[in-house]
Scaffold this active site. Structure first.
Site, PDB file in Angstrom:
ATOM      1  N   LYS A 256       0.848  -1.190   0.000  1.00 33.03           N
ATOM      2  CA  LYS A 256       0.000   0.000   0.000  1.00 33.03           C
ATOM      3  C   LYS A 256       0.885   1.241   0.000  1.00 33.03           C
ATOM      4  O   LYS A 256       1.772   1.377   0.854  1.00 33.03           O
ATOM      5  CB  LYS A 256      -0.894  -0.002   1.240  1.00 33.03           C
TER       6      LYS A 256
ATOM      7  N   THR B  57      -3.532  -5.337   1.087  1.00 31.49           N
ATOM      8  CA  THR B  57      -2.934  -4.012   1.167  1.00 31.49           C
ATOM      9  C   THR B  57      -3.707  -3.128   2.152  1.00 31.49           C
ATOM     10  O   THR B  57      -3.127  -2.243   2.782  1.00 31.49           O
ATOM     11  CB  THR B  57      -2.879  -3.339  -0.215  1.00 31.49           C
TER      12      THR B  57
ATOM     13  N   HIS C 234      20.506  27.764 -12.822  1.00 33.30           N
ATOM     14  CA  HIS C 234      21.294  28.842 -13.406  1.00 33.30           C
ATOM     15  C   HIS C 234      20.694  30.217 -13.115  1.00 33.30           C
ATOM     16  O   HIS C 234      19.472  30.421 -13.209  1.00 33.30           O
ATOM     17  CB  HIS C 234      21.396  28.658 -14.924  1.00 33.30           C
TER      18      HIS C 234
END
Length: 306
Positions: free
Chosen positions: A20, A65, A255
């Site tokens: 999960k 799950t 940059h």
């Protein structure tokens, strides 16, 4: 003449895991009127003897799950402590309680909430999303039989210095337009993950120390290239922490270009910059102790870079 009889192709199951993801758990600890918050997004994935589920649709070994999700929240009731310790407890639970589960991968991303200041003091129970560098803390635990591996890290740690950086001496060809400079802004957003060689660690204290070492190293040298800065940061972390064997970095070169103000009759001695979001240089590297053995199996399946 072509035969209509086709040989049967044999297909076998390879590496697999399931669980999960995106279990977002917020744990509020109340000490009287003074509250604190721990905020984790957790993934739980198991591996072991699940062949019959794939081959035969037999779910007798499939820990749902949904059960894994519920376990995350139930374990949070006992507190978090550190993401690494929480994941070690969580993972060991599944290995101990289900004979056919041999291990797995458990991960967490932690965000920080800081107290809102009221009249100069942090409020008892009001917070804002914080973090000194805006970073997200990460942790991954892998269990394989009796072996436990812990990889800690951070993402999006934004750093910038306005001088003490340059870039010269690179090869030039017919496509090179970048001018050399000995004074520039150096900015990046650090993603780093480091591998511990033990689980006997104060993970919270070590996390803060690793972050401090990286920030101090970024600051305290003249950078001739982001590659050099990355190396020095990783070297400093490994030298300061014998419990860490390896560290991986992904660092974009964000940059900042000096704007030409001459058309407006103005000088610009490195004061006004154009911050370019893309494209950007991307510097990735791994720093490790000399003589360290092969760790590829540990890093396998961990969202990473080089």
């Amino acid at each position: 003449m072509t035969s209509n009889v086709q040989s049967e192709t044999k297909v076998v199951l390879g590496d697999n895991q399931y669980g999960k993801a995106e279990n977002h758990v917020v744990r509020v600890t109340k000490n009287g009127d003074r509250h604190s918050i721990e905020d984790l997004t957790v993934v739980s994935q198991l591996h072991g003897d699940f062949d019959s589920a794939y081959y035969d649709g037999n779910n007798e070994h499939v820990v749902a799950t949904d059960t894994q999700k519920n376990t995350v929240f139930a374990f949070a009731k006992d507190g978090i402590g550190s993401p690494e310790d929480f994941l070690l407890r969580l993972g060991q639970h599944f290995v101990d309680d289900f004979d056919w589960v041999s291990g797995g991968r458990w991960g967490a991303r932690q965000v920080t909430w800081e107290r809102i200041a009221v009249n100069g003091e942090g409020h008892d129970h009001s917070f804002f999303r914080g973090g000194s560098g805006g970073e997200t803390r990460t942790a991954i635990v892998k269990i394989d039989g009796g072996q436990h591996h812990v990889v800690a890290g951070l993402e999006d740690l934004s750093v910038l210095k306005t001088t003490e950086s340059g870039f010269v001496g690179y090869p030039r060809d017919q496509y090179t337009t970048l001018p050399e400079t000995t004074d520039r802004i150096l900015a990046t957003s650090v993603t780093a993950r480091w591998l511990y060689n033990t689980t006997d660690v104060d993970f919270n204290a070590t996390y803060e120390s690793v972050k401090r070492v990286m920030l101090e190293t970024f600051t305290n040298h003249y950078s001739r290239a982001l590659q050099e800065t990355q190396y020095l940061m990783g070297k400093a972390v490994i030298e300061a922490h014998p419990e860490i064997d390896e560290i991986k970095f992904s660092m974009p070169n964000l940059h900042h270009f000096v704007v030409d103000l001459e058309p407006f009759g103005l000088e610009n001695p490195n004061e006004v910059f154009w911050a370019a979001h893309s494209p950007y240089g991307l510097i990735e590297g791994t720093l490790r102790r000399d003589g360290l053995g092969d760790t590829d199996a540990i890093w396998k399946g961990i969202p990473a870079f080089v």
